[in-house]
Design an enzyme around this catalytic site. Structure first.
Site, PDB file in Angstrom:
ATOM      1  N   ASP A  47       2.976  -1.599  -6.154  1.00 13.87           N
ATOM      2  CA  ASP A  47       4.266  -1.601  -6.865  1.00 13.87           C
ATOM      3  C   ASP A  47       4.330  -0.571  -8.000  1.00 13.87           C
ATOM      4  OD1 ASP A  47       4.871  -3.741  -5.237  1.00 13.87           O
ATOM      5  OD2 ASP A  47       4.305  -5.236  -6.734  1.00 13.87           O
ATOM      6  N   ARG A  61       8.535  -5.389  -5.726  1.00 16.03           N
ATOM      7  CA  ARG A  61       8.854  -6.515  -6.608  1.00 16.03           C
ATOM      8  C   ARG A  61      10.060  -6.205  -7.486  1.00 16.03           C
ATOM      9  NH1 ARG A  61       5.484 -10.913  -6.980  1.00 16.03           N
ATOM     10  NH2 ARG A  61       3.671 -10.068  -5.950  1.00 16.03           N
ATOM     11  N   GLY A  72      14.587  12.126   1.188  1.00 19.42           N
ATOM     12  CA  GLY A  72      15.901  12.754   1.278  1.00 19.42           C
ATOM     13  C   GLY A  72      17.029  11.755   1.523  1.00 19.42           C
ATOM     14  N   GLU A  90      20.382   9.483   1.135  1.00 22.91           N
ATOM     15  CA  GLU A  90      21.748   9.754   0.654  1.00 22.91           C
ATOM     16  C   GLU A  90      22.025   8.911  -0.591  1.00 22.91           C
ATOM     17  OE1 GLU A  90      21.089  10.205   3.971  1.00 22.91           O
ATOM     18  OE2 GLU A  90      21.681  12.283   3.615  1.00 22.91           O
ATOM     19  N   HIS A 137       5.546  -5.714   4.586  1.00 24.69           N
ATOM     20  CA  HIS A 137       4.085  -5.654   4.427  1.00 24.69           C
ATOM     21  C   HIS A 137       3.433  -4.503   5.181  1.00 24.69           C
ATOM     22  CE1 HIS A 137       4.922  -9.704   2.981  1.00 24.69           C
ATOM     23  NE2 HIS A 137       3.765  -9.632   2.341  1.00 24.69           N
TER      24      HIS A 137
HETATM   25  O1  F6P Z   1       2.779  -6.882  -5.360  1.00 22.51           O
HETATM   26  C1  F6P Z   1       2.646  -6.325  -4.102  1.00 22.51           C
HETATM   27  C2  F6P Z   1       3.684  -6.889  -3.159  1.00 22.51           C
HETATM   28  O2  F6P Z   1       3.485  -6.292  -1.896  1.00 22.51           O
HETATM   29  C3  F6P Z   1       5.140  -6.740  -3.605  1.00 22.51           C
HETATM   30  O3  F6P Z   1       5.652  -5.456  -3.373  1.00 22.51           O
HETATM   31  C4  F6P Z   1       5.800  -7.829  -2.787  1.00 22.51           C
HETATM   32  O4  F6P Z   1       6.990  -8.264  -3.409  1.00 22.51           O
HETATM   33  C5  F6P Z   1       4.759  -8.910  -2.789  1.00 22.51           C
HETATM   34  O5  F6P Z   1       3.517  -8.283  -3.028  1.00 22.51           O
HETATM   35  C6  F6P Z   1       4.677  -9.705  -1.516  1.00 22.51           C
HETATM   36  O6  F6P Z   1       3.783 -10.733  -1.719  1.00 22.51           O
HETATM   37  P1  F6P Z   1       3.066 -11.554  -0.579  1.00 22.51           P
HETATM   38  O7  F6P Z   1       2.083 -10.650   0.096  1.00 22.51           O
HETATM   39  O8  F6P Z   1       2.421 -12.677  -1.298  1.00 22.51           O
HETATM   40  O9  F6P Z   1       4.150 -11.964   0.379  1.00 22.51           O
END
Ligand code: F6P
Length: 323
Positions: A127, A171, A185, A187, A253
């Site tokens: 993040d 987050r 790039g 928009e 993820h």
């Molecule tokens: O903090 C890393 C992160 O991947 C965030 O970008 C995301 O909101 C959160 O963890 C997701 O958490 P989890 O893996 O517990 O679903």
């Protein structure tokens, strides 16, 4: 100091293994024994501890994820759990701890440090929302993954004359979306930090259509007031206004997996080596991060009490470049 331990906590980030490897190898080089704690703070409470030798961390620098495992551990907010963790560390004779993780993890480091235990944090989260480090471990790889997805989506968007909402992680912080939007790039970019009216966004997409662009790509931060799902719902009611047909992709993820790139491997190695050096100097209760091009220690108290801000120059640039 004779024995130290290392753990990875919170969301995994590409480069965590490179950091574990550097803690183990620089720790052993300092004449210490190094232990790994499995599954973050959960493993600290449950005393899941394994000795790590030079060969145990061979061949992991290129692997994503974390060989130690990670976990979210809300119990660690309770003092009783932290006491148990400290008892476990004492029973194995561990005198220093390296915590590789983001905001939540470093809040845990701070609490342990306030209880008198020598802890050093290593800034790691995709993040990039951790005060005390301009760049955190995993950000660069996560951005490259988002970028690859955006590049691919543009190809299919152009073939079909479509608009895409692409949601990226981050987050409450818009860094990933802002940078992915600039380098991809886009928009338009939708961020938690900037209030938007979906009507204005619809107009912006429409203008791209009228200017003859074959596609419109909007990068949306998951933490924005209107995330991709909400925007899609909104636009459903105003389909004709956009000009383009609309599709939504949530990268999610996918951004956290994969092999760390060159930048993350080097950053992780430098920060982790900085962490064992700080432990050796007796400099505890700090976060090792990158400031400018240098590895620097910032007190965890300061990390916990300050908020990282988006660079206003980048925000301004994003607006100009989307022309
Ligand atoms: O903090 C890393 C992160 O991947 C965030 O970008 C995301 O909101 C959160 O963890 C997701 O958490 P989890 O893996 O517990 O679903």
């Amino acid at each position: 100091m004779k024995r130290i331990a290392v753990l990875t906590s919170g969301g995994d980030a590409p480069g965590m293994n490179a950091a574990i490897r550097a803690v183990v190898r620089t720790g052993i080089d300092r004449g210490w024994e190094v232990f790994g704690i499995r599954h973050g703070y959960k493993g600290l409470i449950e005393s899941e501890c394994v000795p790590l030798g030079l060969r145990d961390v061979g061949g992991i620098i290129q692997q994503g994820g974390t060989i130690l495992g990670s976990a979210r551990c809300p119990e660690f907010k309770e003092e009783a759990s932290r006491r148990k963790a400290l008892e476990n560390l004492a029973s194995i004779g561990i005198e220093g701890l390296v915590v590789i993780g983001g905001n939540g993890s470093q809040a845990g480091s701070l609490e342990l440090s306030r209880m008198g235990f020598p802890v050093v944090g290593v800034a790691s989260t995709i993040d990039n929302d951790l005060y005390g480090s301009d760049l955190t471990i995993g950000v660069d790889t996560a951005l490259n993954i988002a970028l690859e997805a955006i590049d691919r989506l543009k190809v299919t968007a152009s073939s079909h004359h479509r608009a895409f909402l692409v949601e990226v992680m981050g987050r409450e912080f818009g860094y990933l979306a802002l940078v992915a939007g600039i380098i991809g790039g886009a928009e338009a970019i939708v961020l938690p930090e900037v209030e938007i009216d979906p009507e204005d966004l619809a107009d912006e997409i429409r203008r791209s259509y009228q200017r003859g662009k074959p596609h419109a790509l909007v990068v949306v931060a998951e933490g924005a007031a209107y995330n991709a799902g909400l925007l899609a719902q909104y636009f459903q009611r105003h389909r004709d206004r956009l000009g383009y047909d609309l599709r939504v992709t949530i990268i999610g993820h996918v951004q956290r997996g994969g092999s760390p790139g060159a930048l993350d491997r080097l950053l992780a190695t430098r920060l982790a080596a900085g962490a064992t050096a700080a432990l050796e100097r007796g400099e505890f209760g700090v976060l090792l991060g990158l400031r400018g091009s240098e590895v620097k220690a910032t007190p965890l108290e300061e990390v916990a009490s300050r908020r990282k801000e988006l660079d206003p120059a980048l925000l301004a640039l994003a607006k100009v470049l989307a022309a």
